[in-house]
Scaffold this motif. Structure first.
Motif, PDB file in Angstrom:
ATOM      1  N   PRO A   1       0.827  -1.210   0.000  1.00  0.00           N
ATOM      2  CA  PRO A   1       0.000   0.000   0.000  1.00  0.00           C
ATOM      3  C   PRO A   1       0.863   1.262   0.000  1.00  0.00           C
ATOM      4  O   PRO A   1       1.933   1.305   0.611  1.00  0.00           O
ATOM      5  CB  PRO A   1      -0.791  -0.116   1.307  1.00  0.00           C
ATOM      6  CG  PRO A   1      -0.718  -1.545   1.694  1.00  0.00           C
ATOM      7  CD  PRO A   1       0.571  -2.058   1.165  1.00  0.00           C
ATOM      8  N   GLY A   2       0.389   2.276  -0.714  1.00  0.00           N
ATOM      9  CA  GLY A   2       1.073   3.562  -0.725  1.00  0.00           C
ATOM     10  C   GLY A   2       2.215   3.666  -1.704  1.00  0.00           C
ATOM     11  O   GLY A   2       2.761   4.755  -1.909  1.00  0.00           O
TER      12      GLY A   2
ATOM     13  N   VAL B   1      -2.286   0.012  -4.466  1.00  0.00           N
ATOM     14  CA  VAL B   1      -3.237  -0.891  -3.825  1.00  0.00           C
ATOM     15  C   VAL B   1      -3.499  -0.421  -2.399  1.00  0.00           C
ATOM     16  O   VAL B   1      -2.702   0.313  -1.811  1.00  0.00           O
ATOM     17  CB  VAL B   1      -2.716  -2.343  -3.820  1.00  0.00           C
ATOM     18  CG1 VAL B   1      -2.638  -2.885  -5.246  1.00  0.00           C
ATOM     19  CG2 VAL B   1      -1.349  -2.428  -3.149  1.00  0.00           C
ATOM     20  N   THR B   2      -4.623  -0.816  -1.839  1.00  0.00           N
ATOM     21  CA  THR B   2      -4.996  -0.401  -0.489  1.00  0.00           C
ATOM     22  C   THR B   2      -4.519  -1.383   0.575  1.00  0.00           C
ATOM     23  O   THR B   2      -4.503  -1.052   1.755  1.00  0.00           O
ATOM     24  CB  THR B   2      -6.521  -0.253  -0.381  1.00  0.00           C
ATOM     25  OG1 THR B   2      -7.150  -1.503  -0.717  1.00  0.00           O
ATOM     26  CG2 THR B   2      -7.019   0.821  -1.345  1.00  0.00           C
ATOM     27  N   ALA B   3      -4.159  -2.589   0.174  1.00  0.00           N
ATOM     28  CA  ALA B   3      -3.667  -3.608   1.105  1.00  0.00           C
ATOM     29  C   ALA B   3      -2.569  -4.401   0.402  1.00  0.00           C
ATOM     30  O   ALA B   3      -2.531  -4.450  -0.840  1.00  0.00           O
ATOM     31  CB  ALA B   3      -4.798  -4.545   1.533  1.00  0.00           C
TER      32      ALA B   3
ATOM     33  N   ALA C   1      -8.230  11.015  -3.381  1.00  0.00           N
ATOM     34  CA  ALA C   1      -7.322  10.003  -2.865  1.00  0.00           C
ATOM     35  C   ALA C   1      -8.123   8.767  -2.481  1.00  0.00           C
ATOM     36  O   ALA C   1      -9.160   8.858  -1.833  1.00  0.00           O
ATOM     37  CB  ALA C   1      -6.566  10.531  -1.646  1.00  0.00           C
ATOM     38  N   GLY C   2      -7.670   7.595  -2.907  1.00  0.00           N
ATOM     39  CA  GLY C   2      -8.389   6.353  -2.630  1.00  0.00           C
ATOM     40  C   GLY C   2      -9.479   6.035  -3.628  1.00  0.00           C
ATOM     41  O   GLY C   2     -10.150   4.998  -3.494  1.00  0.00           O
ATOM     42  N   GLN C   3      -9.666   6.874  -4.622  1.00  0.00           N
ATOM     43  CA  GLN C   3     -10.718   6.629  -5.619  1.00  0.00           C
ATOM     44  C   GLN C   3     -10.375   5.415  -6.480  1.00  0.00           C
ATOM     45  O   GLN C   3      -9.292   5.334  -7.035  1.00  0.00           O
ATOM     46  CB  GLN C   3     -10.878   7.861  -6.512  1.00  0.00           C
ATOM     47  CG  GLN C   3     -11.921   7.709  -7.617  1.00  0.00           C
ATOM     48  CD  GLN C   3     -12.087   8.985  -8.415  1.00  0.00           C
ATOM     49  OE1 GLN C   3     -12.033  10.081  -7.854  1.00  0.00           O
ATOM     50  NE2 GLN C   3     -12.281   8.867  -9.714  1.00  0.00           N
ATOM     51  N   PRO C   4     -11.281   4.433  -6.585  1.00  0.00           N
ATOM     52  CA  PRO C   4     -11.008   3.272  -7.436  1.00  0.00           C
ATOM     53  C   PRO C   4     -10.846   3.684  -8.890  1.00  0.00           C
ATOM     54  O   PRO C   4     -11.619   4.490  -9.407  1.00  0.00           O
ATOM     55  CB  PRO C   4     -12.253   2.392  -7.242  1.00  0.00           C
ATOM     56  CG  PRO C   4     -12.842   2.854  -5.948  1.00  0.00           C
ATOM     57  CD  PRO C   4     -12.558   4.317  -5.874  1.00  0.00           C
TER      58      PRO C   4
ATOM     59  N   VAL D   1      -6.219   2.085  -6.865  1.00  0.00           N
ATOM     60  CA  VAL D   1      -6.809   3.349  -6.439  1.00  0.00           C
ATOM     61  C   VAL D   1      -5.779   4.462  -6.598  1.00  0.00           C
ATOM     62  O   VAL D   1      -4.576   4.212  -6.705  1.00  0.00           O
ATOM     63  CB  VAL D   1      -7.283   3.287  -4.966  1.00  0.00           C
ATOM     64  CG1 VAL D   1      -8.294   2.169  -4.780  1.00  0.00           C
ATOM     65  CG2 VAL D   1      -6.098   3.109  -4.026  1.00  0.00           C
TER      66      VAL D   1
ATOM     67  N   ILE E   1      -3.367   7.045  -5.313  1.00  0.00           N
ATOM     68  CA  ILE E   1      -2.638   7.169  -4.054  1.00  0.00           C
ATOM     69  C   ILE E   1      -2.836   8.554  -3.449  1.00  0.00           C
ATOM     70  O   ILE E   1      -2.977   8.700  -2.231  1.00  0.00           O
ATOM     71  CB  ILE E   1      -1.144   6.884  -4.284  1.00  0.00           C
ATOM     72  CG1 ILE E   1      -0.944   5.413  -4.689  1.00  0.00           C
ATOM     73  CG2 ILE E   1      -0.327   7.198  -3.036  1.00  0.00           C
ATOM     74  CD1 ILE E   1       0.477   5.053  -5.031  1.00  0.00           C
TER      75      ILE E   1
END
Length: 338
Positions: A238-239, A259-261, A291-294, A313, A315
């Motif tokens: 992530p990040g 990715v978020t995970a 930020a975080g938008q798929p 998503v 970043i």
């Protein structure tokens, strides 16, 4: 590896993993708390208490205990009484709680399962599959690790009665930290187990074994086989950018995608180099981007089969540009689309 993994079977007390998942989810949403005082109702005591043939926790009838203690009693002692009391506390009735179980099961992707009670005693239309139960174990470990940890507790005392965890693998192998046993005449001896060695975690599900020892032996054999012949790799974190995509009408011209995970994949040993990543993303984006938008999906295949995938998503946010930048980009968008 698997055999008859999608055959509907009675899950027995492995049902309580679904019960634990629902309770953890309801705690996370703020609807109930670990400190709640849960009533051991007359119904819970009569249907799941010490006077029945099933496993019980021993909380006194018509008295209250902290939700946390009830849940540990359900996880460690496989208490049917605790399962019913918890279901009533969360949803009012066990029947209403079963509706919650089925709703969460659908979200997890347990398409071959249907629950009608919180404890797992035999009932019409109460069934699951080994494949679905493996999905449930994976989701429980991933989503609610603190609640999952209750399953590694080896014994628990309620009302002066100490009972051991029925998962024999907790004593046989230090890498095993769960998950849940089950048994009744219709289901045989069942065990959903999990072990972590290094950064690699595997789950095994054995249903319908002939004895308590057999379910433990078979489960450990599956886990040992998996660790011997498979390896797990972390592909993306992530990040950290996985890709970048052109952005129109934004203060920035590129959006960083990630990715978020952590994206992990388990493959046969020695075949890591054969993995093939691919991305499904649009050709470009139009600001603003949150930020975080798929934005798309990253997929990893081996021999043409998808072995891992995750949403991509943004970043960081991309703010909308000023009037003249938007006008200029609008022209070039029109030009390139012609």
């Amino acid at each position: 590896a698997g055999e008859n993994v999608d055959t509907r079977v009675e899950p027995a007390s492995i049902t309580k993993v679904m019960t634990s998942y629902v309770i953890a989810a309801e705690i996370a949403s703020g609807k109930v708390k670990n400190e709640d005082q849960v009533l051991m109702s007359e119904r819970a005591w009569r249907e799941g208490g010490a006077r029945t043939d099933g496993s019980f926790s021993g909380f006194p009838v018509n008295q209250r205990a902290p939700l946390h203690d009830m849940e540990v009693g359900m996880a460690v002692q496989s208490g049917n009484d605790a399962a019913i009391a918890l279901a009533e506390h969360v949803a009012g009735t066990q029947e209403a709680f079963a509706d919650l179980m089925n709703s969460y099961a659908a979200r997890i992707g347990m398409g071959g399962s249907h629950f009608v009670n919180a404890h797992g005693l035999s009932a019409p239309e109460h069934y699951s599959t080994a494949h679905d139960l493996a999905r449930l174990g994976q989701a429980f470990i991933r989503d609610y690790p603190e609640a999952y940890a209750y399953n590694s507790i080896k014994e628990f005392t309620v009302n002066g009665i100490t009972q051991p965890n029925r998962n024999l693998l907790l004593w046989r192998d230090p890498s095993v930290d769960g998950i849940k046993t089950g048994h009744h005449s219709g289901a045989g001896y069942c065990l959903m187990s999990s072990a972590k060695r290094g950064d690699q975690r595997l789950i095994a599900v054995v249903m319908g074994a002939g004895s308590e020892r057999q379910r433990a032996d078979d489960s450990l054999a599956l886990l040992n086989w998996g660790f011997r012949f498979y390896e797990t790799h972390k592909l993306y974190e992530p990040g950290k950018p996985v890709a970048q995509l052109k952005v129109w009408k934004g203060k920035a011209d590129q959006a960083q995608l990630g990715v978020t995970a952590p994206l992990l994949v388990s493959v046969p040993r020695g075949r890591y180099a054969e993995l093939k990543p691919s991305m499904e993303v649009p050709k470009s984006l139009v600001a603003p981007i949150a930020a975080g938008q798929p934005v798309g999906t990253v997929k990893v295949t081996l021999d043409g089969q998808v072995v891992a995938q995750a949403p991509l998503v943004a970043i960081a946010a991309v703010e909308e540009a000023g009037f003249f930048k938007r006008l200029w980009d609008a022209f070039w968008m029109w030009w390139e689309s012609d």
